[in-house]
Motif scaffolding. Sequence first.
Motif, short mmCIF file in Angstrom:
data_model
loop_
_atom_site.label_atom_id
_atom_site.label_comp_id
_atom_site.label_asym_id
_atom_site.label_seq_id
_atom_site.Cartn_x
_atom_site.Cartn_y
_atom_site.Cartn_z
N LYS A 69 1.49 -0.53 4.84
CA LYS A 69 0.12 -0.82 4.18
C LYS A 69 -0.59 0.39 3.25
O LYS A 69 -1.18 0.37 2.21
N ALA A 70 -0.35 1.44 4.07
CA ALA A 70 -0.99 2.58 3.23
C ALA A 70 -0.31 3.22 2.18
O ALA A 70 -1.01 3.48 1.11
N ALA A 71 1.18 3.15 2.32
CA ALA A 71 1.86 3.60 0.88
C ALA A 71 2.18 2.48 -0.09
O ALA A 71 2.39 2.77 -1.28
N VAL A 72 1.99 1.05 0.37
CA VAL A 72 2.16 0.01 -0.56
C VAL A 72 1.11 -0.85 -0.29
O VAL A 72 1.12 -1.96 0.63
N PRO A 73 -0.08 -0.57 -0.85
CA PRO A 73 -1.25 -1.51 -0.31
C PRO A 73 -1.14 -2.95 -1.26
O PRO A 73 -1.82 -3.97 -0.76
N THR A 74 -0.61 -3.06 -2.26
CA THR A 74 -0.52 -4.48 -3.03
C THR A 74 1.17 -5.03 -3.25
O THR A 74 1.90 -4.03 -4.02
N VAL A 75 1.52 -6.20 -2.89
CA VAL A 75 2.68 -6.93 -3.25
C VAL A 75 2.10 -8.05 -3.93
O VAL A 75 1.78 -8.94 -3.17
N ASP A 76 2.50 -8.42 -5.13
CA ASP A 76 2.15 -9.37 -5.89
C ASP A 76 3.39 -9.85 -6.39
O ASP A 76 3.87 -9.79 -7.58
N LEU A 77 3.92 -10.94 -5.60
CA LEU A 77 5.30 -11.74 -5.88
C LEU A 77 5.07 -12.38 -7.15
O LEU A 77 6.00 -12.50 -8.09
N SER A 78 4.07 -13.29 -7.39
CA SER A 78 3.59 -13.86 -8.56
C SER A 78 3.94 -13.21 -9.93
O SER A 78 4.48 -13.56 -10.81
N ALA A 79 3.22 -12.01 -9.78
CA ALA A 79 3.33 -11.02 -11.00
C ALA A 79 4.54 -10.31 -11.06
O ALA A 79 4.73 -9.36 -11.98
N GLY A 80 5.24 -10.24 -9.95
CA GLY A 80 6.44 -9.30 -9.85
C GLY A 80 6.21 -7.90 -9.92
O GLY A 80 7.12 -7.14 -10.57
N ARG A 81 5.21 -7.48 -9.08
CA ARG A 81 4.98 -6.07 -9.07
C ARG A 81 4.42 -5.62 -7.86
O ARG A 81 3.83 -6.74 -7.08
N ILE A 82 4.40 -4.46 -7.69
CA ILE A 82 4.08 -3.82 -6.25
C ILE A 82 3.29 -2.58 -6.89
O ILE A 82 3.44 -2.13 -7.81
N VAL A 83 2.10 -2.17 -6.06
CA VAL A 83 1.27 -1.20 -6.30
C VAL A 83 1.49 -0.34 -5.03
O VAL A 83 1.34 -0.62 -3.96
N ALA A 84 1.87 1.19 -5.42
CA ALA A 84 2.12 1.77 -4.22
C ALA A 84 1.30 3.32 -4.29
O ALA A 84 1.04 3.54 -5.57
N ASP A 85 0.89 3.55 -3.38
CA ASP A 85 0.27 5.01 -3.38
C ASP A 85 1.12 5.90 -2.28
O ASP A 85 0.99 6.15 -1.15
N PRO A 86 2.54 6.33 -3.03
CA PRO A 86 3.21 7.38 -2.04
C PRO A 86 2.46 8.46 -1.45
O PRO A 86 1.88 9.16 -2.24
N PRO A 87 2.88 8.77 -0.09
CA PRO A 87 2.54 10.16 0.41
C PRO A 87 3.14 11.24 -0.51
O PRO A 87 3.98 11.16 -1.28
N LEU A 88 2.35 12.36 -0.60
CA LEU A 88 2.74 13.58 -1.28
C LEU A 88 4.09 14.00 -1.15
O LEU A 88 4.38 13.99 0.34
N GLY A 89 4.87 14.44 -1.98
CA GLY A 89 6.25 14.72 -1.71
C GLY A 89 7.30 13.95 -1.93
O GLY A 89 8.44 14.24 -1.94
N ILE A 90 6.75 12.58 -1.93
CA ILE A 90 7.74 11.61 -2.16
C ILE A 90 8.50 11.63 -3.37
O ILE A 90 9.69 11.35 -3.58
N LEU A 91 7.59 11.46 -4.56
CA LEU A 91 8.08 11.41 -5.86
C LEU A 91 8.28 13.09 -6.21
O LEU A 91 7.77 14.07 -5.77
N PRO A 92 9.26 12.99 -7.26
CA PRO A 92 9.54 14.35 -7.86
C PRO A 92 8.54 15.07 -8.52
O PRO A 92 7.71 14.21 -9.28
N GLU A 93 8.26 16.21 -8.67
CA GLU A 93 7.34 16.85 -9.28
C GLU A 93 7.52 16.70 -10.89
O GLU A 93 8.81 17.01 -11.39
N THR A 94 6.41 16.42 -11.48
CA THR A 94 6.61 16.35 -12.82
C THR A 94 5.91 17.70 -13.55
O THR A 94 4.88 18.40 -13.12
#
Length: 173
Positions: free
Chosen positions: A145-170
């Motif tokens: 729930k902390a990393a993925v607060p929203t799953v909206d199947l009808s809209a076909g989308r997920i809102v994620a708040d990944p912990p630091l370090g999960i995504l590559p640095e830009t």
Amino acid sequence: MTDRICVGAIAGAYGVKGELRIKSFCATPEDIENYTPLWSEDGSRQFALAILRPIKNGFSARIADVATKEDADALRGVNLYADRDQMPSLPDDEFYHADLIDLEVYDTGGVLLGRVKTVQNHGADDLLELQLAGTSATTFVPFTKAAVPTVDLSAGRIVADPPLGILPETDKG
């Protein structure tokens, strides 16, 4: 959403008399026997499964027309699918893995992170494997729930708040 849900897999022969080793992906493992008929992934084969007994990491089972060890071994690796309408309804905060695959994943600011490639579980919480937007790279986001607060199947989308370090640095200069 798909019309079928993967509920298990055939892991090969169990013994020499046509019994199969079955892995169940159901919340209550024995329930796999209740979803009849089961189907191969492409829908070309249909199976009526009868569980004989629990064994290490699964069940020993029979399927009609599987009479020898060779017949059973030929089915090794076949995933077993149940019709969605046979599956129980889930509470609002639970999802079938098949429903999450291919959903777009956005960060909390609305930026597209990527798309769900697979859902993995290696003994702890589920992990969403994301195919990152615009690359061939993937990363794993905990399906909490902390990393993925929203799953909206009808809209076909997920809102994620990944912990630091999960995504590559830009590089932002």
